[in-house]
Design an enzyme around this catalytic site. Structure first.
Site, PDB file in Angstrom:
ATOM      1  N   LYS A 151     -33.991 -37.396   1.458  1.00 30.95           N
ATOM      2  CA  LYS A 151     -32.689 -36.733   1.313  1.00 30.95           C
ATOM      3  C   LYS A 151     -32.836 -35.228   1.544  1.00 30.95           C
ATOM      4  O   LYS A 151     -32.007 -34.611   2.223  1.00 30.95           O
ATOM      5  CB  LYS A 151     -32.106 -37.025  -0.085  1.00 30.95           C
ATOM      6  CG  LYS A 151     -31.673 -38.485  -0.234  1.00 30.95           C
ATOM      7  CD  LYS A 151     -31.352 -38.900  -1.666  1.00 30.95           C
ATOM      8  CE  LYS A 151     -31.037 -40.402  -1.720  1.00 30.95           C
ATOM      9  NZ  LYS A 151     -30.761 -40.908  -3.073  1.00 30.95           N
ATOM     10  N   GLN A 161     -31.236 -38.950  -9.158  1.00 36.72           N
ATOM     11  CA  GLN A 161     -31.836 -40.147  -8.562  1.00 36.72           C
ATOM     12  C   GLN A 161     -32.003 -41.231  -9.623  1.00 36.72           C
ATOM     13  O   GLN A 161     -32.505 -40.974 -10.720  1.00 36.72           O
ATOM     14  CB  GLN A 161     -33.189 -39.787  -7.918  1.00 36.72           C
ATOM     15  CG  GLN A 161     -33.840 -40.915  -7.136  1.00 36.72           C
ATOM     16  CD  GLN A 161     -33.039 -41.329  -5.903  1.00 36.72           C
ATOM     17  OE1 GLN A 161     -32.356 -40.525  -5.285  1.00 36.72           O
ATOM     18  NE2 GLN A 161     -33.125 -42.592  -5.554  1.00 36.72           N
ATOM     19  N   ASP A 192     -22.684 -38.951  -4.813  1.00 34.14           N
ATOM     20  CA  ASP A 192     -23.111 -40.355  -4.813  1.00 34.14           C
ATOM     21  C   ASP A 192     -21.914 -41.303  -4.924  1.00 34.14           C
ATOM     22  O   ASP A 192     -22.041 -42.505  -4.664  1.00 34.14           O
ATOM     23  CB  ASP A 192     -24.022 -40.623  -6.026  1.00 34.14           C
ATOM     24  CG  ASP A 192     -25.493 -40.702  -5.650  1.00 34.14           C
ATOM     25  OD1 ASP A 192     -25.804 -41.157  -4.537  1.00 34.14           O
ATOM     26  OD2 ASP A 192     -26.326 -40.328  -6.501  1.00 34.14           O
TER      27      ASP A 192
HETATM   28  N1  GUN Z   1     -31.230 -45.215  -6.417  1.00 34.65           N
HETATM   29  C1  GUN Z   1     -31.104 -46.188  -5.481  1.00 34.65           C
HETATM   30  N2  GUN Z   1     -30.072 -45.905  -4.655  1.00 34.65           N
HETATM   31  C2  GUN Z   1     -29.552 -44.733  -5.079  1.00 34.65           C
HETATM   32  C3  GUN Z   1     -28.466 -43.928  -4.615  1.00 34.65           C
HETATM   33  O1  GUN Z   1     -27.751 -44.230  -3.659  1.00 34.65           O
HETATM   34  N3  GUN Z   1     -28.261 -42.787  -5.322  1.00 34.65           N
HETATM   35  C4  GUN Z   1     -29.011 -42.429  -6.392  1.00 34.65           C
HETATM   36  N4  GUN Z   1     -28.707 -41.297  -7.015  1.00 34.65           N
HETATM   37  N5  GUN Z   1     -30.003 -43.157  -6.841  1.00 34.65           N
HETATM   38  C5  GUN Z   1     -30.273 -44.312  -6.182  1.00 34.65           C
END
Ligand code: GUN
Length: 291
Positions: A53, A97, A120
Site C-alpha cells: 500500500k 491494518q 477502507d
Molecule cells: N486486512 C485484510 N484486508 C484488509 C483491508 O482491505 N483493509 C485493512 N485495513 N485490513 C485488511
C-alpha cells in the site's frame, strides 16, 4: 477450452495511471493527499500488505505516513492515536491494518475512524450508505467510500465487460471485508446473489448454478472444477501462503480448464484492492478540500 485470464495487474496499472493524473491536478490546487497507516504488531502478511500500500502511494504521489505500534498497545492508546489522526487536517485517509491483536476490539477501532477519512469503507456510517443505495453507478457518482476489495472486483468485471445484470452470482465466504459487501455491490448492479459459507448445504450444487463465482473463503484451492459449470467466470479473492507459494481459494489449474474467464493469484484481485484504496484516498482529499 482455456479461460481468459483476467489481468488485475494490468487493469490496476491503467487505473493507477488515471489516478496519478488526478493527484497532479489536486497538487496544482494545493491539495496533498495523505494516507496514514497503522499496523499493530508484527503479523508478516500484514507487513507485506502495508508495504504494498505504501509503495502504491509513492508511485502515485500520495504521501504515506506509517506507524508500527507494539502488539501490546492498549486499546485506549490506539484510540487516542486515531483521534489525533482524525483531527489532523493534513491527513486525508486513515487505515488500520486488520487483524488487530485479540485484546483490541476491532469493531471499536473501526467505529473510531472518522467516516470522512475511512478509506477502507469499513465504518458503519459508510457501510450503511452503500447498503441503502439502489444502483452501483449512483454509489460511484455520489462518491461513497466503497470497501477496496469489493470495489476492485466491480472494476474488474466492468473493464472486462462481464455482465452482472441478471447474472447468477455465488459468493463463497461471508466476511465483513469481502463476502457481505461484494454481495451488496453486485445486488446494486442487478445480479442475483447467493452467499455461501462453511455451513451451507449442497454447496457444490449451489456453486454449479453460478454464472460468476466469487471465492473469498480463505481456504486454499477450496473451489474445485466439479463445483463450477462450463463457461463460468471465477474471481479468486484468496491469498494463502503455502510451502509451494501463494495460492488462491480456487484450484486454478483445473478450474481454468472449465471457466471462460478467471483471475490468477497473484496478479488478479490483489493489485485492484490496493488501487481502489488509492482511489478512495484521493477522493477523501478532494472532498475534504471541498473541490
Ligand atoms: N486486512 C485484510 N484486508 C484488509 C483491508 O482491505 N483493509 C485493512 N485495513 N485490513 C485488511
Amino acid at each position: 477450452m482455456a479461460a481468459m485470464i483476467i489481468n488485475g495487474k494490468e487493469v490496476a496499472q491503467q487505473i493507477q495511471d488515471e489516478l496519478t493524473v488526478r493527484v497532479t491536478e489536486l497538487k496544482d490546487k494545493g491539495v496533498l493527499p495523505r494516507l496514514a497507516t497503522l499496523l499493530v504488531g508484527e503479523n508478516p502478511a500484514s507487513q507485506v500488505y502495508i508495504g504494498q500500500k505504501r509503495k502504491a502511494c509513492d508511485r502515485l504521489g500520495i504521501i504515506s505516513d506509517h506507524q508500527t505500534l507494539p502488539a501490546d498497545i492498549t486499546e485506549a492508546k490506539l484510540l487516542s492515536i486515531i483521534d489525533g489522526l482524525n483531527n489532523d487536517p493534513g491527513v486525508s485517509g486513515i487505515l488500520v491494518q486488520l487483524p488487530v491483536p485479540e485484546h483490541i476490539d476491532s469493531v471499536k477501532i473501526l467505529d473510531a475512524i472518522s467516516p470522512q477519512k475511512d478509506v477502507d469503507g469499513f465504518h458503519p456510517f459508510n457501510v450503511g450508505k452503500f447498503f441503502t443505495e439502489k444502483s452501483f453507478s449512483d454509489m460511484i457518482d455520489k462518491g461513497l467510500f466503497l470497501p477496496c476489495t469489493p470495489y476492485g472486483i466491480m472494476e474488474l468485471l466492468k473493464r472486462y465487460d462481464i455482465p452482472t445484470k441478471g447474472a447468477d452470482v455465488v459468493v463463497v465466504g461471508r466476511s465483513n471485508i469481502v463476502g457481505k459487501p461484494i454481495t451488496m455491490l453486485l445486488l446494486a448492479a442487478d445480479a442475483t446473489v447467493t452467499i455461501c459459507h462453511s455451513r451451507t448445504k449442497n454447496l457444490k450444487e449451489v456453486c454449479q448454478r453460478a454464472d460468476i463465482v466469487i471465492a473469498a473463503i480463505g481456504k486454499p484451492k477450496f473451489v474445485t472444477a466439479d463445483m463450477v459449470k462450463e463457461g463460468v467466470v471465477v474471481i479468486d479473492v484468496g491469498v494463502n501462503r503455502l510451502p509451494e507459494g501463494l495460492v488462491g481459494d480456487v484450484d486454478y489449474e483445473n478450474v481454468s480448464q472449465k471457466a471462460s474467464a478467471i483471475t490468477p493469484v497473484p496478479g488478479g484481485v490483489g493489485p485492484m484492492t490496493i488501487t481502489m484504496l488509492m482511489a478512495n484516498t484521493i477522493m477523501a482529499a478532494k472532498n475534504q478540500a471541498g473541490i
